[in-house]
Design a protein around this motif. Sequence first.
Motif, PDB file in Angstrom:
ATOM      1  N   GLU A 132       0.834  -1.264  -0.089  1.00 24.31           N
ATOM      2  CA  GLU A 132       0.070   0.116   0.059  1.00 24.31           C
ATOM      3  C   GLU A 132       1.016   1.342   0.153  1.00 24.31           C
ATOM      4  OE1 GLU A 132      -3.731   1.882   0.330  1.00 24.31           O
ATOM      5  OE2 GLU A 132      -3.387  -0.056  -0.216  1.00 24.31           O
ATOM      6  N   GLU A 133       1.875   1.208   0.876  1.00 23.14           N
ATOM      7  CA  GLU A 133       2.929   2.307   0.973  1.00 23.14           C
ATOM      8  C   GLU A 133       3.823   2.489  -0.240  1.00 23.14           C
ATOM      9  OE1 GLU A 133       3.301   6.174   3.045  1.00 23.14           O
ATOM     10  OE2 GLU A 133       1.757   4.671   3.081  1.00 23.14           O
ATOM     11  N   GLY A 134       4.612   1.229  -0.291  1.00 26.47           N
ATOM     12  CA  GLY A 134       5.370   1.360  -1.248  1.00 26.47           C
ATOM     13  C   GLY A 134       6.913   1.145  -0.622  1.00 26.47           C
ATOM     14  N   VAL A 135       7.910   0.805  -1.324  1.00 29.39           N
ATOM     15  CA  VAL A 135       9.281   0.250  -0.712  1.00 29.39           C
ATOM     16  C   VAL A 135      10.290   1.066  -1.434  1.00 29.39           C
ATOM     17  CG1 VAL A 135      10.989  -1.270  -0.027  1.00 29.39           C
ATOM     18  CG2 VAL A 135       8.559  -1.867   0.364  1.00 29.39           C
ATOM     19  N   SER A 136      11.166   1.947  -0.741  1.00 26.63           N
ATOM     20  CA  SER A 136      12.043   2.759  -1.757  1.00 26.63           C
ATOM     21  C   SER A 136      13.340   1.738  -2.019  1.00 26.63           C
ATOM     22  CB  SER A 136      12.414   4.310  -1.051  1.00 26.63           C
ATOM     23  OG  SER A 136      13.122   3.972   0.138  1.00 26.63           O
ATOM     24  N   GLY A 137      13.600   1.075  -1.204  1.00 19.75           N
ATOM     25  CA  GLY A 137      14.998   0.694  -1.457  1.00 19.75           C
ATOM     26  C   GLY A 137      16.086   1.261  -0.632  1.00 19.75           C
ATOM     27  N   ASP A 138      15.768   2.047  -0.103  1.00 20.55           N
ATOM     28  CA  ASP A 138      16.996   3.132   0.707  1.00 20.55           C
ATOM     29  C   ASP A 138      16.642   2.557   2.274  1.00 20.55           C
ATOM     30  OD1 ASP A 138      17.930   4.075  -1.406  1.00 20.55           O
ATOM     31  OD2 ASP A 138      16.575   5.741  -1.306  1.00 20.55           O
ATOM     32  N   PHE A 139      17.534   1.775   3.014  1.00 18.51           N
ATOM     33  CA  PHE A 139      17.292   1.131   4.299  1.00 18.51           C
ATOM     34  C   PHE A 139      18.154   1.569   5.260  1.00 18.51           C
ATOM     35  CE2 PHE A 139      15.363  -2.223   1.038  1.00 18.51           C
ATOM     36  CZ  PHE A 139      14.119  -1.584   1.044  1.00 18.51           C
ATOM     37  N   PHE A 169      15.826  -7.193  15.565  1.00 13.44           N
ATOM     38  CA  PHE A 169      16.580  -6.378  14.512  1.00 13.44           C
ATOM     39  C   PHE A 169      15.605  -6.155  13.519  1.00 13.44           C
ATOM     40  CE2 PHE A 169      18.997  -5.389  10.692  1.00 13.44           C
ATOM     41  CZ  PHE A 169      19.880  -4.405  11.440  1.00 13.44           C
ATOM     42  N   ARG A 170      15.492  -5.009  13.252  1.00 14.98           N
ATOM     43  CA  ARG A 170      14.481  -4.146  12.230  1.00 14.98           C
ATOM     44  C   ARG A 170      15.039  -3.743  11.266  1.00 14.98           C
ATOM     45  NH1 ARG A 170      11.035  -3.317  17.302  1.00 14.98           N
ATOM     46  NH2 ARG A 170       9.730  -4.992  17.543  1.00 14.98           N
ATOM     47  N   ILE A 171      14.684  -3.750  10.120  1.00 17.56           N
ATOM     48  CA  ILE A 171      15.077  -3.031   8.952  1.00 17.56           C
ATOM     49  C   ILE A 171      13.907  -2.118   8.359  1.00 17.56           C
ATOM     50  CG2 ILE A 171      15.945  -3.113   6.375  1.00 17.56           C
ATOM     51  CD1 ILE A 171      16.944  -5.920   6.976  1.00 17.56           C
ATOM     52  N   ILE A 172      14.397  -0.617   8.349  1.00 21.28           N
ATOM     53  CA  ILE A 172      13.482   0.421   8.288  1.00 21.28           C
ATOM     54  C   ILE A 172      13.791   1.093   7.002  1.00 21.28           C
ATOM     55  CG2 ILE A 172      14.744   2.179   9.260  1.00 21.28           C
ATOM     56  CD1 ILE A 172      12.444   3.224  10.765  1.00 21.28           C
ATOM     57  N   ASP A 173      12.615   1.399   6.214  1.00 20.37           N
ATOM     58  CA  ASP A 173      12.889   1.980   5.064  1.00 20.37           C
ATOM     59  C   ASP A 173      12.992   3.682   5.314  1.00 20.37           C
ATOM     60  OD1 ASP A 173      11.873   3.653   2.762  1.00 20.37           O
ATOM     61  OD2 ASP A 173      11.232   1.743   1.663  1.00 20.37           O
ATOM     62  N   VAL A 174      13.929   4.120   5.008  1.00 27.15           N
ATOM     63  CA  VAL A 174      14.222   5.460   5.340  1.00 27.15           C
ATOM     64  C   VAL A 174      13.417   6.611   4.663  1.00 27.15           C
ATOM     65  CG1 VAL A 174      17.043   4.955   6.048  1.00 27.15           C
ATOM     66  CG2 VAL A 174      16.271   6.018   3.708  1.00 27.15           C
ATOM     67  N   ASP A 175      12.730   6.404   3.748  1.00 23.45           N
ATOM     68  CA  ASP A 175      11.848   7.247   2.845  1.00 23.45           C
ATOM     69  C   ASP A 175      10.351   7.240   3.645  1.00 23.45           C
ATOM     70  OD1 ASP A 175      11.360   9.043   0.585  1.00 23.45           O
ATOM     71  OD2 ASP A 175      10.041   7.441   0.025  1.00 23.45           O
ATOM     72  N   THR A 176       9.822   6.019   3.985  1.00 25.50           N
ATOM     73  CA  THR A 176       8.564   5.958   4.425  1.00 25.50           C
ATOM     74  C   THR A 176       8.491   5.740   5.925  1.00 25.50           C
ATOM     75  OG1 THR A 176       8.413   3.273   4.090  1.00 25.50           O
ATOM     76  CG2 THR A 176       7.808   4.787   2.153  1.00 25.50           C
ATOM     77  N   GLY A 177       9.612   5.426   6.658  1.00 25.64           N
ATOM     78  CA  GLY A 177       9.684   5.115   7.952  1.00 25.64           C
ATOM     79  C   GLY A 177       9.038   3.605   8.461  1.00 25.64           C
ATOM     80  N   THR A 201      15.342 -11.017   1.916  1.00 30.24           N
ATOM     81  CA  THR A 201      15.754 -11.698   0.802  1.00 30.24           C
ATOM     82  C   THR A 201      14.245 -12.481   0.168  1.00 30.24           C
ATOM     83  OG1 THR A 201      18.045 -12.033   1.158  1.00 30.24           O
ATOM     84  CG2 THR A 201      17.024 -13.535  -0.307  1.00 30.24           C
ATOM     85  N   ASN A 202      13.732 -13.244   1.335  1.00 35.60           N
ATOM     86  CA  ASN A 202      12.452 -13.989   0.913  1.00 35.60           C
ATOM     87  C   ASN A 202      11.462 -13.078   0.319  1.00 35.60           C
ATOM     88  OD1 ASN A 202      13.979 -16.250   1.660  1.00 35.60           O
ATOM     89  ND2 ASN A 202      12.951 -16.308   3.829  1.00 35.60           N
ATOM     90  N   LEU A 203      11.413 -11.832   0.704  1.00 37.04           N
ATOM     91  CA  LEU A 203      10.405 -11.046   0.155  1.00 37.04           C
ATOM     92  C   LEU A 203      10.583 -10.429  -1.252  1.00 37.04           C
ATOM     93  CD1 LEU A 203       9.423  -8.932   3.459  1.00 37.04           C
ATOM     94  CD2 LEU A 203       7.951 -10.935   2.419  1.00 37.04           C
ATOM     95  N   GLY A 204      11.807 -10.636  -1.647  1.00 37.39           N
ATOM     96  CA  GLY A 204      12.277 -10.134  -2.689  1.00 37.39           C
ATOM     97  C   GLY A 204      12.446  -8.632  -3.003  1.00 37.39           C
ATOM     98  N   ILE A 205      12.915  -7.873  -1.687  1.00 34.00           N
ATOM     99  CA  ILE A 205      12.859  -6.553  -1.853  1.00 34.00           C
ATOM    100  C   ILE A 205      14.270  -6.257  -2.255  1.00 34.00           C
ATOM    101  CG2 ILE A 205      12.961  -4.459  -0.413  1.00 34.00           C
ATOM    102  CD1 ILE A 205      10.695  -5.892   1.117  1.00 34.00           C
ATOM    103  N   LYS A 206      14.414  -5.432  -3.164  1.00 36.02           N
ATOM    104  CA  LYS A 206      15.922  -4.881  -3.642  1.00 36.02           C
ATOM    105  C   LYS A 206      16.508  -4.047  -2.881  1.00 36.02           C
ATOM    106  CE  LYS A 206      18.188  -2.837  -7.558  1.00 36.02           C
ATOM    107  NZ  LYS A 206      17.973  -2.365  -8.936  1.00 36.02           N
ATOM    108  N   ILE A 207      17.805  -3.914  -2.379  1.00 36.57           N
ATOM    109  CA  ILE A 207      18.459  -3.105  -1.465  1.00 36.57           C
ATOM    110  C   ILE A 207      19.191  -2.206  -2.373  1.00 36.57           C
ATOM    111  CG2 ILE A 207      19.850  -2.797   0.352  1.00 36.57           C
ATOM    112  CD1 ILE A 207      19.605  -5.630   1.014  1.00 36.57           C
ATOM    113  N   ASP A 208      19.085  -0.817  -2.546  1.00 33.43           N
ATOM    114  CA  ASP A 208      19.702   0.145  -3.172  1.00 33.43           C
ATOM    115  C   ASP A 208      20.773   0.827  -2.130  1.00 33.43           C
ATOM    116  OD1 ASP A 208      18.516  -0.142  -5.603  1.00 33.43           O
ATOM    117  OD2 ASP A 208      16.917   1.441  -4.873  1.00 33.43           O
ATOM    118  N   THR A 209      20.637   1.123  -0.977  1.00 31.97           N
ATOM    119  CA  THR A 209      21.516   1.719   0.065  1.00 31.97           C
ATOM    120  C   THR A 209      20.984   0.992   1.316  1.00 31.97           C
ATOM    121  OG1 THR A 209      20.157   3.668   0.630  1.00 31.97           O
ATOM    122  CG2 THR A 209      21.534   3.802  -1.136  1.00 31.97           C
TER     123      THR A 209
END
Length: 314
Positions: A132-139, A169-177, A201-209
């Motif tokens: 719904e919110e989208g994922v930026s790739g910057d984490f 441990f939690r990985i956060i999207d720095v664009d959406t929070g 990795t299992n969710l198939g989310i690409k990591i840019d930063t």
Amino acid sequence: MAKDMVKVLEEIKEEVFPDDEASYPYAEWERKREKVKQRLRNLPLYVEQAVDMIQFEKRGAGRPKKVNLVKRTMLFLFDRLMMKSNRDVEDLLEMFEPLFGVNVSYKSIERLYSDEEVKTVLHNLFILLLREEGVSGDFSGDGTGYSLTVAKHYRTSPKKKGKSYLYVFRIIDVDTGLYVAFGYSNKSEMEAFHKAMKMLTNLGIKIDTFSLDKYFSSKKVLKLFGKETTLYLIPKKNIANIGLEWARIIKRMIEDPYLFLKNYYLRNLSESGFSADKRRFGGVIRQKREDRRETASFSITLLHNIFTVRVRPG
């Protein structure tokens, strides 16, 4: 050269974060708060969609569930939001029975934490909110500890070590929070980190930063990221050997120390998120069974994504 660069970064640290609250766009933050209200209004609909994503097989022997899966999931979320004991929630349900249409015992509430169907719905709900919110790739990523007893917490034992704590441990999207991945461990923060990376990795989310704390500056961690990922990570002061894994990071430091530090300290967003989560959802995990503790920890990750609002200054 690496040690010299660490000294340079420390010298310009204050320039990266000037103490100027006036620059934060509070008006825009208030407008975005409407998103939280919308998510809460749509939560029952989201739960129904999450249930519809599951393909159920016919039950074998055993007593059928008295409460359907949608209501069980909503009841679980209600329990987490109340931050009360199961007996207190049982009493509250007497008052809220017209809302939930159920009246269950404290034992039934506790069993929700190990209900595989409820856990599957929570996972699906987590994915739906990200879509719904989208994922930026910057984490950014960081770990924290949760107390298992009311008597021990960060103020009395800030090192969060021993059997009285569990690690998250939690990985956060720095664009959406929003949190995009979660890892749990009763042994170490590093194990929780590896579980969070596996989930990403299992969710198939690409990591840019990706921004990480010095604790994760080992070569084994660096090897988890490919060349397409820009890492913002500072080596420990006692680092003895710089290998090829550090070459790209050191080069980035030299090219623009200010920009590097600015991105590196985006990991502070993780610490702010942990602080807000513990104030809102509590810093104590009451469950005794290991699988239920993990479910309780994951539910905080999910609830964060419902209540969070992120506005990037500047």
